[in-house]
Each structure stands twice: as structure tokens, then as C-alpha cells.
Design an enzyme around this catalytic site. Structure first.
Site, short mmCIF file in Angstrom:
data_model
loop_
_atom_site.label_atom_id
_atom_site.label_comp_id
_atom_site.label_asym_id
_atom_site.label_seq_id
_atom_site.Cartn_x
_atom_site.Cartn_y
_atom_site.Cartn_z
N GLY A 143 2.17 -5.97 7.26
CA GLY A 143 1.25 -6.62 6.34
C GLY A 143 -0.02 -7.01 7.06
O GLY A 143 -0.35 -6.46 8.11
N CYS A 170 -3.21 1.54 6.27
CA CYS A 170 -3.57 0.81 7.49
C CYS A 170 -4.18 1.74 8.53
O CYS A 170 -4.90 1.30 9.42
CB CYS A 170 -2.34 0.12 8.05
SG CYS A 170 -0.98 1.28 8.29
N THR A 223 -1.25 -13.01 7.86
CA THR A 223 0.15 -13.29 7.51
C THR A 223 1.02 -13.15 8.75
O THR A 223 1.92 -13.96 8.98
CB THR A 223 0.66 -12.32 6.41
OG1 THR A 223 -0.33 -12.19 5.42
CG2 THR A 223 1.95 -12.79 5.80
N ASN A 259 0.80 -1.23 0.00
CA ASN A 259 0.00 0.00 0.00
C ASN A 259 0.83 1.29 0.00
O ASN A 259 0.46 2.27 -0.63
CB ASN A 259 -1.01 -0.01 1.15
CG ASN A 259 -0.36 0.00 2.50
OD1 ASN A 259 0.66 -0.63 2.71
ND2 ASN A 259 -0.93 0.72 3.43
N THR A 306 -2.92 -9.18 9.15
CA THR A 306 -2.92 -9.87 10.45
C THR A 306 -2.77 -11.39 10.27
O THR A 306 -2.05 -12.04 11.03
CB THR A 306 -4.20 -9.50 11.23
OG1 THR A 306 -4.11 -8.09 11.53
CG2 THR A 306 -4.33 -10.28 12.52
P1 NAD Z 1 0.24 -9.35 3.15
O1 NAD Z 1 0.27 -9.82 4.55
O2 NAD Z 1 -0.49 -10.14 2.15
O3 NAD Z 1 1.72 -9.20 2.57
C1 NAD Z 1 2.68 -8.38 3.18
C2 NAD Z 1 4.06 -8.88 2.79
O4 NAD Z 1 4.26 -10.16 3.37
C3 NAD Z 1 4.27 -9.05 1.29
O5 NAD Z 1 5.60 -8.69 0.97
C4 NAD Z 1 4.08 -10.54 1.11
O6 NAD Z 1 4.74 -11.06 -0.01
C5 NAD Z 1 4.68 -11.09 2.38
N1 NAD Z 1 4.23 -12.42 2.79
C6 NAD Z 1 3.04 -13.00 2.56
N2 NAD Z 1 3.03 -14.24 3.10
C7 NAD Z 1 4.22 -14.43 3.70
C8 NAD Z 1 4.82 -15.49 4.42
N3 NAD Z 1 4.18 -16.63 4.64
N4 NAD Z 1 6.05 -15.33 4.89
C9 NAD Z 1 6.73 -14.18 4.70
N5 NAD Z 1 6.22 -13.14 4.01
C10 NAD Z 1 4.98 -13.26 3.51
O7 NAD Z 1 -0.30 -7.86 3.22
P2 NAD Z 1 -0.65 -6.91 2.00
O8 NAD Z 1 -1.93 -7.36 1.39
O9 NAD Z 1 0.56 -6.72 1.16
O10 NAD Z 1 -0.88 -5.53 2.78
C11 NAD Z 1 -2.09 -5.14 3.31
C12 NAD Z 1 -2.11 -5.34 4.81
O11 NAD Z 1 -1.02 -4.67 5.42
C13 NAD Z 1 -3.34 -4.75 5.46
O12 NAD Z 1 -3.84 -5.66 6.41
C14 NAD Z 1 -2.82 -3.50 6.14
O13 NAD Z 1 -3.58 -3.06 7.24
C15 NAD Z 1 -1.47 -3.94 6.55
N6 NAD Z 1 -0.62 -2.79 6.82
C16 NAD Z 1 -0.27 -2.51 8.09
C17 NAD Z 1 0.51 -1.39 8.38
C18 NAD Z 1 0.93 -1.05 9.78
O14 NAD Z 1 1.80 -0.21 9.93
N7 NAD Z 1 0.36 -1.66 10.79
C19 NAD Z 1 0.95 -0.58 7.33
C20 NAD Z 1 0.56 -0.91 6.03
C21 NAD Z 1 -0.21 -2.02 5.78
#
Ligand code: NAD
Length: 480
Positions: free
Chosen positions: A226, A282, A230, A150, A228
Site C-alpha cells: 500500500g 506502483c 500507511t 490497484n 508509504t
Molecule cells: P493504502 O495504504 O491506502 O491502503 C492499502 C491497504 O491498507 C488497504 O487495504 C487499506 O484498507 C489498508 N490500511 C489503511 N490504513 C491501515 C492501517 N492503519 N492499518 C492497517 N491497514 C490499513 O494504499 P492504497 O491507496 O490502497 O494503494 C495505493 C498505494 O499502494 C500506492 O502508494 C502504491 O504505490 C502502493 N502499491 C505498492 C505496491 C508495491 O508492490 N510496492 C504495489 C501496489 C500498490
């Protein structure tokens, strides 16, 4: 078709498998580049490089470390428009937002931690006549940084910069959905003279390249942002290996509007809080609770502003909302709008996909959507949608507002809109979130602790918090 390359041991290279994944431009729905489909072999190469670089990097003088990080910031700055265009093309966000927020913030992240490393210090504890204890803060070693789609470069650099500043070597993976600016960053690192192996960027799928990073026994700390679900999987793998973990996860943030707020400013800012970056932040306030005495007036004004927002080509400077990041996410958001209808919600504006003309005719667009009439406990109001969808709900008392605000499993951010200072403090104290904004939203000071409670995460980023995470505290006791 352009191939993005991994950055390992200072060199841009193909993935070991020579396999690639399609990279889409969300505004057009077309593939425009290829992302390495890296696997455990590439992660191993990155760990080998990081191991080789660590001895020297961890001992590099602070000023030298600062200078190279400043050069990276300058390198992004000197290619500013290229970065802006790339971020907008890869993510679907407007050019305007990438130029105003994403890329300036990525530059600031490097500058901030380049200067912070000169000021980071550790404690000492004296017991007069007995002993003095002092704490060493030593780099963890090889650390893993994994970020979402994002705010691609903004969040990627928010992890990498403190990790490098504290003397660690990094194996990082950006989202496979938005890899391009991380690729540009690797070019900048080479130009800036970052020693080889200090930062390694491995592109690829979460379940493959990401999982290999999480599982690697030599990677001692994981900083992850990322979803929750994941985060849960990562914790399940990393916790038994006793890795340090920082998890920045999802949110479903409440906006609490009291009758005594500055009305026009509140409406303007709460619309911004709900819909910036197509609602794909987020921190977005997707649940807006409004004191009943001003509910109808607020609703009319909020909806009028949302209706006036222009959705369209991210390249057009008059566009307010660009494209949703992917086809899959587009479908997910539309699915939630349908769910809201089934749950008895009334769509006040939006509620549908939008079809554009010209180059964006196959892009993933959704009209900004405002819904009312939903119970605060229904799925639409409890689950993270992460799109241009906001719900409006009236409340009668402060207690009721707090009950509804705190009813979700998440606890990332919140905002409170009131001119009653006592109330602002009282509500801020009781609200279950790691970040509370009063009469503002997303007003950031990089020195502050950043992170969530409940299912929004574990640990804090920002300021010295991130530097503490990326170091191990060692206490040394000297008898007097
Ligand atoms: P995601 O969890 O699908 O992916 C995030 C990252 O993790 C990606 O690089 C992905 O390739 C990697 N990933 C996925 N599975 C993995 C695994 N098993 N092992 C290691 N890495 C893995 O999230 P997304 O769809 O890319 O992002 C959206 C989410 O991120 C939303 O829930 C959002 O709220 C959250 N987010 C949180 C914050 C915060 O600061 N709290 C900031 C931005 C986004």
C-alpha cells in the site's frame, strides 16, 4: 443491493456490527454493492479460527497442501470471466487488462506457490569432525496480509499463496475500495475444500479492520502492500510488538531513455509503462528522462501515441484506459495536474477530467496527461501521483540522468532503454531501485526478488523470498 460477506472459519458471514460501507463502480460513479464494515470483533473471530486450524494445516503433507492450492487456482480459472468482469467493475480497469493480466496472474500466484512448496528447502552447515547444523523453516503461525486497490486479486493472492504454502494460517484484508474479487476467492476456497480457518478474509476499513489486524498480538507477521504513509503507521504499531514485517510501498519510478535505444519499441513500451492500468501500478514509469539529442523526436512520438489512446467504458474492448478507482483519487490526480501547471509545467496532452456519455456519464475519467518543462526537484516530479500522468525531462549526460532518477525518496522500480550493454549494466548498478528493467517493463518472472528500497519498502516478495518471510529459521546444531 448485494452484500459482500466476510469469510471466517470456512463460513461466509456478516460483520459483527452488521454495518456496511458503500462499494462504487468507478466507471459509473454508482454504488453497486456493500462491503462489511468489520472491526476488532471480526478480526478476533478470524484469529480464533486461524488458531484452531493452525495445528493441522502446519502439519498437512506437502502434496495435500499443494493439491488444495491447485484446486483454488482451478476454481478461479473455471470462473474466469466472472472474476474478470468483477475486477473491472470494482476497480475501473478495462475488461481487457483484467483478462490479460490481473486474473491470469492471480491464478499463477496460487499455482506458482503450490509447486514451490514442494521445492522449498533449508540449509545445512557442516564443520567436519565437529558438528552439523541444519535449519528448520517453520511457519510463523497466524499472519496478516493486507493489500491495496490497484491490482486487487493479483496482489492479494501474491501474499496469501506463499503464506498458505509455508503452512501458516492467514487473516487477510483486501482494500475496502476493491473487495469484490476477494469475496469471489472466498467462495472458491470453500468449493476447493480449503480447511476451515486456514484462510480468513475480513473486509473493512484500513483504520478499523486493518488496524485491528496490525495490533492483534497473536498475528506474528504482517505482509502489507500500500501507500508509504500507511506503511509508516503500520511499522510504528508492529515494530514494538516485534512482528515480522514486509512492506511494499509507493513508487515514483524513473524511465531512462538513451539516444541509442530502439526508438519505436522504446516509445511504445514507455507509453505502456506510464499509462497501463490508468497509471495506477506502483511500478509505472511516471518520470521519463530522455537524452537531449532525441528529446524532441521522442516527445512528438510519445505524445502522438498517448493522444491516440482511447479513454472510456472499461467494458468496451477498444478502450485503452478505463476509470480512475474512486472519486477521491480522481480529485487527487486532478489536483496534481493543477500543481504541475502552477509549478510551470507545460501540458502536452490531456490535463483534464473527461465526461463520458451513457452509462459512464458519472464515472471518474481523466485524459492521459503528459507534462514537460518541470524541474526534477518540484513536487510533481517528486511525489507519487498514481494516475495517468507522466513527465518528460531531457538530460545531457548519464550522470545527470542518474542524479535526477535517484533524487526521489522512493526506490521501487526503474527502466533503462539503450543498446549499449556496458552502459545498461553501469546505470542499473547505480540506480536506486529494487527492480531494474532493461529494454522492457513489467516483464515478470515470479521467482525473482520483488520489492523496493528507500521509502518504497522493507523486505522482498517473490519466489523463495516470500517463503522465507513467512517462515522462522531455526538452527539446530548436532555435535559429531
Ligand atoms: P493504502 O495504504 O491506502 O491502503 C492499502 C491497504 O491498507 C488497504 O487495504 C487499506 O484498507 C489498508 N490500511 C489503511 N490504513 C491501515 C492501517 N492503519 N492499518 C492497517 N491497514 C490499513 O494504499 P492504497 O491507496 O490502497 O494503494 C495505493 C498505494 O499502494 C500506492 O502508494 C502504491 O504505490 C502502493 N502499491 C505498492 C505496491 C508495491 O508492490 N510496492 C504495489 C501496489 C500498490
Amino acid at each position: 443491493m448485494e452484500k459482500i460477506l466476510n469469510y471466517i472459519n470456512g463460513v461466509l458471514q456478516e460483520p459483527s456490527s452488521k454495518q456496511y460501507i458503500d462499494n462504487y463502480e468507478p466507471a459509473t460513479g454508482k454504488v453497486y454493492s456493500l462491503v462489511p464494515d468489520s472491526d476488532g470483533q471480526d478480526v478476533q473471530l478470524a484469529v480464533d479460527a486461524a488458531r484452531g486450524a493452525f495445528a493441522e494445516w502446519s502439519k498437512t503433507g506437502l502434496e495435500e497442501r499443494m493439491m488444495v492450492m491447485m484446486k483454488i487456482a482451478d476454481g478461479i480459472q473455471s470462473r474466469f470471466h466472472e472474476f474478470v468482469k468483477a475486477e473491472s467493475k470494482d476497480n475501473g480497469k478495462t475488461i481487457h487488462l483484467a483478462a490479460a493480466m490481473d486474473i491470469p496472474r492471480a491464478i499463477s500466484n496460487f499455482r506458482f506457490y503450490a509447486s514451490a512448496l514442494q521445492h522449498f528447502s533449508s540449509e545445512s552447515h557442516q564443520t567436519p569432525g565437529t558438528a552439523i547444523n541444519y535449519t528448520l523453516r517453520q511457519p510463523v503461525g497466524i499472519v496478516g496480509c493486507i493489500s491495496p486497490w490497484n491490482l486487487p486479486l493479483y496482489l492479494f493472492s501474491w501474499k496469501i499463496a506463499p503464506a498458505l504454502a509455508t503452512g501458516n494460517c492467514v487473516v487477510a484484508k483486501p482494500s475496502e475500495i476493491t473487495p469484490y474479487t476477494a469475496y469471489l476467492l472466498s467462495q472458491v476456497c470453500i468449493e476447493a475444500g480449503l480447511p476451515k480457518g486456514v484462510l480468513n478474509i475480513v473486509h473493512g476499513l484500513g483504520g478499523k479492520a486493518g488496524q485491528a489486524i496490525i495490533e492483534h498480538p497473536e498475528i506474528k507477521a504482517i505482509s502489507f502492500t500500500g501507500g508509504t504513509e500507511t506503511g509508516k503507521r503500520i511499522a510504528a504499531t508492529a515494530a514494538p510488538m516485534f512482528k515480522k514485517l514486509s512492506l511494499e510501498l509507493g513508487g515514483k519510478n524513473p524511465t531512462l531513455v538513451f539516444a541509442d535505444c530502439d526508438f519505436e519499441e522504446t516509445v511504445a513500451q514507455t507509453v505502456r509503462a506510464s499509462f497501463t492500468n490508468q497509471g495506477e501500478i506502483c511500478l509505472c514509469g511516471s518520470r521519463v528522462f530522455v537524452e537531449r539529442s532525441i528529446y524532441e523526436k521522442f516527445k512528438a512520438s510519445f505524445v502522438a501515441r498517448v493522444k491516440a489512446m482511447k479513454v472510456g467504458d472499461p467494458n468496451d474492448s477498444t478502450t485503452n484506459l478505463g476509470a480512475i478507482v474512486s472519486k477521491q483519487h480522481h480529485e487527487k490526480v486532478l489536483g496534481y495536474i493543477e500543481l504541475a501547471r502552477q509549478e510551470g509545467g507545460t501540458i502536452l496532452t490531456g490535463g483534464n477530467a473527461l465526461k463520458m456519455d451513457g452509462r459512464c456519464s458519472d464515472g471518474y475519467f481523466i485524459a492521459p496527461t503528459v507534462i514537460e518543462g518541470l524541474d526534477y526537484n518540484c513536487r510533481t516530479q517528486q511525489e507519487e501521483i498514481f494516475g495517468p500522468v507522466a513527465t518528460l525531462t531531457p538530460f545531457d549526460t548519464e550522470e545527470e540522468a542518474l542524479t535526477m532518477a535517484n533524487s526521489v525518496k522512493y526506490g521501487l522500480a526503474s527502466s533503462i532503454w539503450t543498446n549499449d550493454l556496458k552502459r545498461a549494466h553501469r546505470v542499473a548498478e547505480k540506480i536506486e531501485s529494487g527492480i531494474v528493467w532493461i529494454n522492457c517493463w513489467l516483464l515478470r518472472d515470479l521467482r525473482t526478488p520483488f520489492g523496493g528500497v528507500k521509502a518504497s519498502g522493507v523486505g522482498r516478495e517473490g519466489g523463495f523470498e516470500a517463503m522465507k518471510f513467512f517462515t522462522e529459521a531455526k538452527n539446530i546444531c548436532i555435535k559429531s
